[in-house]
Design a protein around this motif. Structure first.
Motif, PDB file in Angstrom:
ATOM      1  N   PRO A   1      -3.898 -31.409 -56.013  1.00 41.30           N
ATOM      2  CA  PRO A   1      -2.819 -30.713 -56.726  1.00 41.30           C
ATOM      3  C   PRO A   1      -2.692 -31.350 -58.110  1.00 41.30           C
ATOM      4  N   PRO A   2      -2.614 -30.546 -59.173  1.00 40.43           N
ATOM      5  CA  PRO A   2      -2.721 -31.098 -60.525  1.00 40.43           C
ATOM      6  C   PRO A   2      -1.629 -32.095 -60.900  1.00 40.43           C
ATOM      7  N   THR A   3      -0.486 -32.032 -60.229  1.00 43.49           N
ATOM      8  CA  THR A   3       0.604 -32.928 -60.606  1.00 43.49           C
ATOM      9  C   THR A   3       0.583 -34.244 -59.826  1.00 43.49           C
ATOM     10  N   ARG A   4      -0.362 -34.405 -58.894  1.00 43.20           N
ATOM     11  CA  ARG A   4      -0.391 -35.618 -58.083  1.00 43.20           C
ATOM     12  C   ARG A   4      -0.569 -36.848 -58.972  1.00 43.20           C
TER      13      ARG A   4
ATOM     14  N   ASN B   1       0.295 -31.071 -67.511  1.00 40.93           N
ATOM     15  CA  ASN B   1       1.030 -30.130 -66.659  1.00 40.93           C
ATOM     16  C   ASN B   1       2.171 -29.461 -67.414  1.00 40.93           C
TER      17      ASN B   1
ATOM     18  N   ARG C   1       3.701 -25.334 -61.136  1.00 38.83           N
ATOM     19  CA  ARG C   1       3.689 -23.872 -61.296  1.00 38.83           C
ATOM     20  C   ARG C   1       3.337 -23.169 -59.989  1.00 38.83           C
TER      21      ARG C   1
ATOM     22  N   PRO D   1       3.274 -19.152 -66.873  1.00 36.48           N
ATOM     23  CA  PRO D   1       4.308 -19.192 -67.909  1.00 36.48           C
ATOM     24  C   PRO D   1       4.564 -17.789 -68.454  1.00 36.48           C
TER      25      PRO D   1
ATOM     26  N   TRP E   1      -9.877 -30.205 -65.536  1.00 39.62           N
ATOM     27  CA  TRP E   1      -9.035 -29.141 -64.977  1.00 39.62           C
ATOM     28  C   TRP E   1      -7.542 -29.495 -65.048  1.00 39.62           C
TER      29      TRP E   1
ATOM     30  N   GLU F   1      -2.716 -26.942 -51.910  1.00 34.82           N
ATOM     31  CA  GLU F   1      -2.100 -27.094 -53.236  1.00 34.82           C
ATOM     32  C   GLU F   1      -3.132 -27.364 -54.318  1.00 34.82           C
ATOM     33  N   SER F   2      -4.327 -27.784 -53.920  1.00 35.29           N
ATOM     34  CA  SER F   2      -5.387 -27.979 -54.909  1.00 35.29           C
ATOM     35  C   SER F   2      -5.983 -26.609 -55.235  1.00 35.29           C
TER      36      SER F   2
ATOM     37  N   LEU G   1       6.654 -27.756 -62.453  1.00 36.63           N
ATOM     38  CA  LEU G   1       5.599 -28.493 -63.137  1.00 36.63           C
ATOM     39  C   LEU G   1       4.218 -28.093 -62.596  1.00 36.63           C
TER      40      LEU G   1
ATOM     41  N   ALA H   1      -6.461 -31.258 -61.960  1.00 28.78           N
ATOM     42  CA  ALA H   1      -6.732 -30.704 -60.630  1.00 28.78           C
ATOM     43  C   ALA H   1      -8.119 -31.070 -60.114  1.00 28.78           C
TER      44      ALA H   1
ATOM     45  N   ALA I   1       0.700 -26.844 -69.594  1.00 26.90           N
ATOM     46  CA  ALA I   1       0.202 -25.685 -68.837  1.00 26.90           C
ATOM     47  C   ALA I   1       1.335 -24.793 -68.354  1.00 26.90           C
ATOM     48  N   SER I   2       2.541 -25.352 -68.280  1.00 24.90           N
ATOM     49  CA  SER I   2       3.633 -24.499 -67.802  1.00 24.90           C
ATOM     50  C   SER I   2       4.316 -23.785 -68.968  1.00 24.90           C
ATOM     51  N   ARG I   3       3.739 -23.894 -70.147  1.00 21.77           N
ATOM     52  CA  ARG I   3       4.245 -23.121 -71.283  1.00 21.77           C
ATOM     53  C   ARG I   3       3.174 -22.146 -71.744  1.00 21.77           C
ATOM     54  N   ALA I   4       3.607 -21.074 -72.375  1.00 23.10           N
ATOM     55  CA  ALA I   4       2.655 -20.053 -72.801  1.00 23.10           C
ATOM     56  C   ALA I   4       1.917 -20.513 -74.047  1.00 23.10           C
ATOM     57  N   LEU I   5       0.921 -21.368 -73.862  1.00 22.07           N
ATOM     58  CA  LEU I   5       0.109 -21.853 -74.973  1.00 22.07           C
ATOM     59  C   LEU I   5      -1.324 -21.435 -74.701  1.00 22.07           C
TER      60      LEU I   5
END
Ligand code: FAD
Lengths: 356, 493
Positions: free
Chosen positions: A267-270, A191, B113, B222, A283, B190-191, B111, A286, A194-198
């Protein structure tokens, strides 16, 4: 190359008059998911062929019976691709089946799902009428977005005749990194990355091993790989292909026994769910695959409480079907939509959510 | 139901019901106070609503919808009213439901996003709030300082960055919807996908006709560390159009690829002094973004392609300030062109990129025929045209010509395999062209879909989806060569 639209429409019309349920049949590669459908088979494989493809428009339109493998080979020849990486689950899988099931592969969180790439569709409704929605242009907001509604409807709203899809250029380079991480750390790291521009294009985890795929210009991939660290996997593409097609050892049907393979969309952060079984993450967290002997009620409740839903992919179908049950209000709305397209409920009855 | 067939006490009954739901300052019923609500961004259509309300809670919206269902009063939702197709045009016998007070960003999860927002939040406010986390909300309509996310969802709005980052539909995860009978539904989640049909896709772009959006969860991306923009000038429009195709063919997906023709370039230059090439026939703005390495590699390729495509001048913005200036010229091109004539009429057709040159030539030819100038400033990478027809609305002859000319442009877009609207919606304005783009069976399907959500037809009735009689009248009147008189009904202001 054959255009069977007229014949197929006539067949649906006739079935509608006789109230004869039809089971839409492509190659059968995903029949394990749609085993709730019943009725006379409506063979769709013959309706095949590329209708138009102009690489510089980034659009391809093909008949639903076209083999996915043929379509992907054509695109690859032009350095383009179906960016949502549809799982085929069989050599003869058709485009129509892929769109009707609406499944997407490892690239999905970073570029979009099958529905995101659909620009238009032609279909036969449950009355046997041919309808055409959307088109071959990138933007189109005239009328309701019926073509996207067809994605993941498992043929229960219409027989897809042809589909127009946005395609993307193939990345110049792809590299797969292998890193060791415990599950919780892997999730957090996926996560954060993914929150950075990579140039991230896939992230999976199983049994202490996280894999990341980077895609883009050669220098961009190299620089991101340096920063992230880990080992390079030599046959990276084969790994992602095997994940997408469920050919990794994790998915081996022999392992299943009496258990079920669940697809948890979360949700991907769960944080990891407290469910007994073997878990594989795709994913970027996710989409989580769970092999478990737990009852459907337990798995579904946990998925719902975590803000997602659960589909029973393999193993015995739960009593109320493979797909996550809908709330009563949503179910009523689904029934009204089914009525709009298929008033006599002859198309793939039983899908995608069992009508009582 | 037309106003005159309503019993005279209809308004009194509605007001009595509303007073039980809302504080009096949230109810607007005086004719003068209702003036600001009588049109959206297409002021040629005007209508004062019966009553306007400004609720502030979901429960109030539900109660309002229940009340309106009971009294059979139609409801039109309104965001910031920047819409360009008359979608938020009120009805004489209807309630105008303003969502301006739903203006809070409820939460932002860096996190995951995502941002959870109320529908009246301005598009740009989301990116501003996300900036602290290095994130942004990608769809960026030129109206982004004013337009609301609720309006964006209702129109499936795009922006200059949607070729690479998608439209509203691609950047939305969940919405909360109040139905015509006051029920609250959660669509999506959220999924990344939800069980059942893809209702999120169906609702996005549904022009306020299927439900009232009262909350949304949007995806944040981002922020690319590097963005560079190239300005390429061409002697003629056709060459610029071909260059667009060449860029895509080279495997580049620019973050933005916009075109302006000479009239638009000059108007924008006079307005913001961006340093645009005022003698060029057309110019492209091509933005590339990503990591420094990605951008460097694409930039090199783009420069090569644009040179080979015959660019007469090629400049990269020297710094961030110049890049912002290049974009400022583009984003203020509508108001800039607006200064050239008393009025302008903005069209929104889309065409396959390969047909751009031919369609632009077709527009120029019609411009000569109608004697009305046209400025073109548009999302070339998506093939989404925005011809701005210049005219004087006080001259009935010019108004009629502008409308006929606009209709011809849309029908030309359909004829080459495109659409009558790429991002502004059908609204009140393009009902007739819907009859050109779709056949009777598709239109019937749209009407059935509306019925499935809104059986009594109370949500924004009469917009976006024409009735069969509209289409038969339009065809009888000669379709693309005439604008039927009924179209002028709303042009009273
Ligand atoms: C100068 C200018 C530039 C523009 N540039 C662009 C552009 O680049 N790209 C683009 O796509 N558009 C553009 N637009 C058009 C317009 O800004 C968009 O359509 C925008 O999304 C409208 O938002 P709004 O809040 O103003 O909605 P409104 O105009 O108030 O409403 C639009 C429609 O949405 C419905 N609606 C509003 N809120 C809700 C809700 N909460 N629930 C249900 N329905 C609702 C209304 O009933 C109406 O049908 C531009 C407009 C202007 C004036």
């Amino acid at each position: 190359m054959a255009d069977l639209s007229a014949r197929l429409a006539a067949r649906v019309r006739e079935a509608s008059e006789q109230r004869q349920p039809l089971r839409l049949a492509g190659s059968g590669s995903k029949a394990f998911l749609s085993d709730a459908a019943h009725g006379e088979p409506l063979e769709l494989r013959g309706h095949e062929g590329i209708v138009s493809y102009q690489p510089r428009e980034l659009v391809v339109r093909a008949r639903a019976g076209t083999r996915l493998a043929d379509l992907e080979a054509l695109l690859a020849g032009n350095r383009q691709m179906l960016a949502f990486e549809p799982p085929a689950f069989g050599a003869d899988a058709t485009l129509g089946g892929a769109i009707a099931c609406g499944l997407s592969g490892p690239r999905r969180p970073y570029v979009g799902a099958a529905r995101d790439f659909v620009l238009g569709a032609q279909l036969i409704d449950g009355r046997g009428q041919r309808l055409r929605f959307g088109g071959e242009v990138m933007k189109n907001v005239a009328g309701y977005d019926v073509s996207r509604l067809m994605v993941g409807a498992f043929g229960s709203l219409g027989v897809l005749l042809d589909v127009s899809l946005k395609v993307l250029p193939r990345p110049q380079q792809e590299t797969t990194l292998v890193l060791e991480h415990a599950l919780t750390d892997a999730l957090a790291r996926m996560n954060r990355l993914a929150s950075r521009a990579l140039p991230l294009s896939a992230a999976s985890w199983h049994a202490g091993v996280m894999r990341l795929r980077l895609s883009g210009a050669a220098e961009a991939v190299a620089s991101a790989a340096r920063e992230i660290g880990g080992e390079r996997q030599a046959d990276g593409e084969a790994y992602w292909q095997a994940l997408r097609e469920q050919r990794l050892e994790f998915f081996d049907p022999a392992r299943l026994g009496g258990a079920r393979l669940w697809r948890l969309s979360l949700p991907p952060t769960r944080p990891p769910l407290d469910l007994e079984g073997d878990c594989l993450l795709d994913w970027g967290g996710a989409q989580r695959w769970l092999i478990s002997e737990l009852t459907p009620e337990v798995v579904r409740r946990a998925a719902a409480e975590a803000g997602g839903h659960a589909t029973c992919f393999r193993g015995p179908a739960p009593e109320d079907g493979r797909f996550h049950p809908l709330t009563p209000a949503m179910r009523r709305l689904h029934q009204r939509l089914k009525q709009v397209f298929d008033p006599r409920a002859i198309l793939n009855p039983g899908l995608p959510c069992r009508t009582p | 139901m037309p106003a005159e067939t309503r019993p005279p006490d209809a308004k009194a009954k509605l007001l009595a019901g509303l007073r039980e739901i809302l504080p009096s300052e949230a109810i607007i019923a005086q004719r003068e106070a209702l003036r600001p609500y009588e049109c959206d961004g297409l002021p040629a259509y005007r209508q004062t609503p019966l009553v306007a309300v400004l609720p502030g809670t979901i429960a109030q919206v539900q109660s309002i919808m229940r009340l309106c269902s009971r009294l059979a009063v139609p409801v039109v939702a309104r965001g910031a009213a920047t819409g360009l197709s008359g979608g938020a045009l009120p009805l004489a016998d209807g309630l105008l439901l303003g969502l301006a007070r739903f203006d809070r960003i409820l939460s932002l999860d860096p996190l995951a996003r995502t941002a959870r927002v109320q529908p009246g939040v301005r598009n740009l406010a989301i990116s501003e709030a996300a900036a602290a986390h290095g994130l942004y909300y990608a769809p960026d309509p030129s109206s982004q300082i004013a337009c609301t996310i609720g309006g964006n969802i209702a129109e499936n709005s795009g922006g200059v960055h949607c070729l690479k980052y998608g439209l509203t539909v691609h950047n939305l995860l969940e919405l909360k919807l109040v139905t015509a009978d006051g029920e609250l539904l959660t669509i999506g989640g959220e999924s990344l996908d939800a069980a059942g049909y893809d209702l999120l896709a169906l609702l996005t772009g549904s022009e306020g006709m299927l439900g009232i959006v009262v909350e949304a969860l949007v995806r944040l991306l981002p922020k690319p560390p590097v963005a560079r923009v190239l300005l390429a000038a061409f002697d003629e429009v056709g060459r610029a159009a071909d260059a667009v195709g060449e860029l895509i063919a080279a495997g580049i997906v620019p973050a933005g690829l916009e075109m302006m023709d000479r009239l638009a370039i000059r108007a924008a230059e006079d307005f913001v002094h961006a340093g645009y090439p005022v003698d060029a026939g057309a110019m492209l703005l091509c933005e590339l973004d990503g990591t420094p390495e990605e951008v460097a590699s694409q930039l090199e390729c783009a420069i090569r392609v644009l040179r080979a495509a015959g660019a007469s001048e090629l400049r990269e913005a020297r710094d961030e300030a110049e890049r912002a200036l290049f974009w400022k010229g583009r984003k203020s091109a509508f108001p800039a062109v607006g200064r050239l004539a008393p009025d302008y009429y903005c069209m929104d057709g889309t065409v396959p990129r390969g047909r751009l040159a031919e369609v632009l030539e077709g527009i120029a030819e019609r411009s000569r025929r109608y004697g009305l100038p046209v400025a073109n400033v548009f999302h070339a990478g998506d093939g989404n045209l925005h011809p701005l027809i210049l005219y004087d609305a006080n001259d009935p002859e010019q108004l009629r010509k502008a409308e006929d000319f606009g209709a011809e442009i849309l029908e030309l877009s359909v004829a080459v395999g495109g659409s009558i609207t790429g991002e502004h919606g059908v609204g009140q304005e393009k009902l007739h062209q819907m009859c050109v783009q779709f056949g009777p069976a598709e239109l019937a399907c749209f009407r059935d879909l509306k019925q499935a959500f809104d059986p009594a037809g109370l949500l924004n009735p009469g917009k976006a989806i024409p009735q069969p009689r509209h289409c038969s009248e339009y065809r009888e009147l000669g379709g693309d060569t005439l604008t039927p008189p009924s179209r002028r009904g709303g042009l009273d202001g």
